[in-house]
Design an enzyme around this catalytic site. Structure first.
Site, PDB file in Angstrom:
ATOM      1  N   HIS A  79       4.347  -2.519   8.018  1.00 58.76           N
ATOM      2  CA  HIS A  79       5.115  -2.289   8.979  1.00 58.76           C
ATOM      3  C   HIS A  79       4.808  -1.759  10.009  1.00 58.76           C
ATOM      4  O   HIS A  79       3.862  -1.118  10.323  1.00 58.76           O
ATOM      5  CB  HIS A  79       6.885  -1.976   8.590  1.00 58.76           C
ATOM      6  CG  HIS A  79       7.520  -2.605   7.705  1.00 58.76           C
ATOM      7  ND1 HIS A  79       8.601  -3.480   7.785  1.00 58.76           N
ATOM      8  CD2 HIS A  79       7.330  -2.865   6.101  1.00 58.76           C
ATOM      9  CE1 HIS A  79       8.782  -3.955   6.601  1.00 58.76           C
ATOM     10  NE2 HIS A  79       8.113  -3.625   5.670  1.00 58.76           N
ATOM     11  N   SER A 105      -4.027  -1.530  -1.697  1.00 55.66           N
ATOM     12  CA  SER A 105      -4.943  -1.124  -0.636  1.00 55.66           C
ATOM     13  C   SER A 105      -4.668   0.075   0.072  1.00 55.66           C
ATOM     14  O   SER A 105      -4.108   0.817  -0.220  1.00 55.66           O
ATOM     15  CB  SER A 105      -5.515  -2.487  -0.028  1.00 55.66           C
ATOM     16  OG  SER A 105      -6.738  -2.062   0.373  1.00 55.66           O
ATOM     17  N   ASP A 113       4.674   2.383   2.352  1.00 51.97           N
ATOM     18  CA  ASP A 113       4.855   3.231   1.093  1.00 51.97           C
ATOM     19  C   ASP A 113       3.333   3.507   0.528  1.00 51.97           C
ATOM     20  O   ASP A 113       2.662   2.795   0.691  1.00 51.97           O
ATOM     21  CB  ASP A 113       5.738   2.468   0.122  1.00 51.97           C
ATOM     22  CG  ASP A 113       7.206   2.527   0.288  1.00 51.97           C
ATOM     23  OD1 ASP A 113       7.719   2.718   1.357  1.00 51.97           O
ATOM     24  OD2 ASP A 113       7.948   2.140  -0.674  1.00 51.97           O
TER      25      ASP A 113
END
Length: 290
Positions: A153, A257, A96
């Protein structure tokens, strides 16, 4: 004549150079792992309110369910909160966040922000084989703000071949600093993961930042801390090779980050909807096989 706005902008940039980045990050990391009961729950609630975090998609919806701030920050989401696109010819976004930059690697140069470029040599710690692999390829940089889901992911099925820890600075990586600190992503601490995929060799880089107390992977656990002063490399061959599936978790940040993906030339076509500052979600389409 310098305006008050430009003065404050210069001051913010200057502060990034002089502040004790590592010590601040170590202090933040210490506080984030403390289990202080109601105090911890109050801090988590205030943080969630400030950044408008949607707790309805978290596996644990109640602030009181988290013993520490770190536990809250890497909270897992409910199943199907982030559907993985099942198109076999498509790669998915790993996290995200917002697209910081994306596009073509011009020989060995990547765009950091308007007017700022950095090189594959610097980003990949002068690994000559990797540099040659990704010349004239494609890249996508995803910025994870404090409000975002902070597990990372896999864009596709892959086999891990190499992991490289690169020590460095801990500048903030928000869009403002990306526009004002040269070579930002190539000077910050980072973990480079090299994968074999049906889309060619792919790199997924987890970039550290100020207050990012740690970076971890699912196969090696916490990579930092402790922080090291030299580049460290792990190889995964034969029986030690790590196989991961599309959409599977591969790592995490404890505080926000950036993730950078690199693809070989003539292997993928970036999705048309990707644009700078565009909000994205893990599982959405990142690119298609050429």
């Amino acid at each position: 004549m310098m305006t008050s706005n430009s003065y404050w902008q210069r001051l913010k940039v200057a502060f990034q150079y002089v502040m004790p980045q590592i010590y601040l990050t170590q202090i933040a990391g210490w506080f984030a792992k403390q289990k202080w009961g109601k105090i911890t729950h109050f801090v988590i609630k205030a943080f969630a309110k400030k950044y408008n975090i949607d707790m309805s998609i978290a596996q644990k919806e109640q602030f009181s369910d988290y013993a520490s701030f770190n536990e809250f920050f890497i909270r897992p989401l409910k199943e199907n909160a982030r559907p993985i696109n099942q198109n076999p010819t498509a790669l998915c976004l790993p996290a995200d966040g917002r697209i910081s930059e994306c596009g073509h690697i011009d020989d060995n140069l990547l765009l950091q922000a308007k007017g700022h470029f950095f090189s594959l040599e610097d980003l990949l710690a002068e690994d000559k084989e990797l540099v040659e692999t990704f010349k004239n390829g494609e890249f996508v940089t995803t910025y994870l703000s404090p409000r975002d889901y902070h597990r990372v992911h896999m864009p596709c099925d892959a086999t891990l071949r190499k992991m490289i820890y690169v020590p460095g600075d801990l500048f903030s990586v928000n869009p403002f600093l990306a526009q004002h600190v040269p070579n930002l992503f190539a000077r910050n601490e980072r973990v480079i993961c090299v994968f074999d995929t049906e889309f060619g060799t792919m790199v997924q880089i987890l970039v550290g930042a100020t207050i990012t107390a740690s970076i971890g992977t699912t196969w090696a656990g916490v990579i930092n801390p402790p922080r090291h002063n030299e580049v460290k490399t792990w190889t995964y061959e034969g029986e030690s090779a790590v196989k991961l599936l599309k959409g599977q978790e591969m790592g995490w940040f404890q505080l926000g980050s950036t993730v950078i993906n690199l693809f070989q030339a003539n292997q993928v076509r970036l999705a048309d909807h990707l644009s700078v500052n565009e909000p994205v979600r893990m599982g959405e389409i990142l690119a298609y096989k050429k």
